[in-house]
Design a protein around this motif. Structure first.
Motif: not given
Length: 350
Positions: A135-140
């Motif tokens: 997962p991308n922890p920076q995904a908005r």
């Protein structure tokens, strides 16, 4: 007679999907297959993993593997049929075959024509980019829902849970995060989606084959409501089947009183014998009903019927597990333990 305020034209406005925005394969019959080295040189390592896995794992041979020798492997019974196989050769090259159906052909021979230069290790992704398979922890733009395992490496959920997702991740009961592999199989009318999730997300839950579901039967909804607000562990709510059709007499749904919230979408609805009778899909929009009728609807929720969901899986090429709901009913805590092993949290990144 006063006109019915719940006209078909407004039915869609009265349903609230329970998804929030927050920031076919069978096991091999003999359960074994062989890898044969026919490359003409010794192999220093033998590797075989289920197709779709992101790494090759460790060496499966006890020592170097001479040419013209075979190694018998015994995967887990629920590992499925599709495997990638690789030999690392003494001269630094590799021999590889991908997506081998070991159920149909339980002998994978690596030939001289399969040899190539070993691929270089991939460079680490930039800090601003998500690592592949994670997962991308920076995904908005992230949303979530629930799902459950219906066959080896297959998870069922609602279409609206995964619609428009660029990447989908499944968090299993043992806290592993597995990526779903596109494409998904979808039935827009039923609001169902079948995801391929390599990595053994859990045991498949059985669908109820009989007897027919009756009004008043006890049911349990299991899933992940209101993530980010409530704790991250799954929640169990108990209720009853209130009606044998959904909103507007939808014959593919049940009306249920088991409380559901945003995030429950796609989770299992289970009877007190531990069998699937439905897929949680929506709740009545109490605000919309109040504005149109002057009354506040309470605890009116809906689930796709288990029979309709099982038929969707058959159209997708699966044979869902089936079981009769007979004998002594179990307690809610026992049903929760059954559901917990197979219910997953779904993360959607757009």
């Amino acid at each position: 007679m006063q006109p019915n305020p719940l006209r078909p034209a407004i039915l869609a406005m009265l349903l609230m999907p329970t998804l929030p925005v927050v920031a076919a394969a069978q096991a091999p019959a003999q359960n074994r297959f062989q890898v044969v080295n026919r490359t003409g040189q010794e192999a220093s390592s033998v590797q075989a993993v289920r197709t779709g896995r992101g790494d090759w794992g460790g060496n499966l041979a006890p020592g170097p593997m001479p040419t013209d020798k075979a190694l018998t492997l015994r995967p887990d019974a629920d590992s499925g049929c599709r495997f990638d196989v690789r030999l690392l050769l003494a001269d630094g090259r590799e021999a590889m075959k991908r997506d081998q159906d070991i159920c149909a052909t339980p002998r994978v021979a690596l030939e001289a024509g399969d040899v190539r230069a070993a691929a270089a290790a991939p460079a680490a992704p930039p800090a601003t980019q998500p690592a592949p398979g994670r997962p991308n922890p920076q995904a908005r733009n992230v949303s979530s829902g629930s799902g459950f395992v219906v066959a080896p490496d297959r998870v069922l959920t609602n279409r609206h849970v995964v619609d428009g997702c660029d990447r989908i991740f499944i968090r299993t009961a043992d806290a592993r995060m597995l990526p779903a592999v596109p494409p998904a199989r979808v039935d827009a009318g039923l609001d169902l989606s079948l995801l391929a999730v390599p990595g053994n997300p859990g045991p498949a839950l059985p669908f109820r084959s009989g007897p027919a579901v009756r009004r008043g039967e006890g049911v349990i909804a299991y899933g992940f409501p209101l993530p980010g607000l409530l704790s991250s562990d799954p929640k169990l709510t108990r209720g009853e089947v209130n009606g044998l059709n959904g909103l507007g007499d939808n014959p593919a749904q049940y009306q249920i009183s088991a409380a559901v919230q945003p995030g429950n979408s796609g989770g299992p609805l289970i009877d007190l014998h531990g069998n699937i009778v439905g897929v949680v899909v929506s709740k009545l929009n109490a605000g919309a009903v109040s504005r149109r009728t002057g009354d506040i609807a309470q605890n009116v929720n809906f689930a796709v019927k288990g029979a309709a969901a099982a038929e969707f899986l058959r159209r997708a090429g699966l044979s869902p597990r089936m079981a009769d709901s007979t004998g002594t009913e179990q307690g809610a805590a026992d049903i929760g333990e059954i559901a917990n092993r197979s219910t997953v949290f779904i993360r959607c990144e757009r």
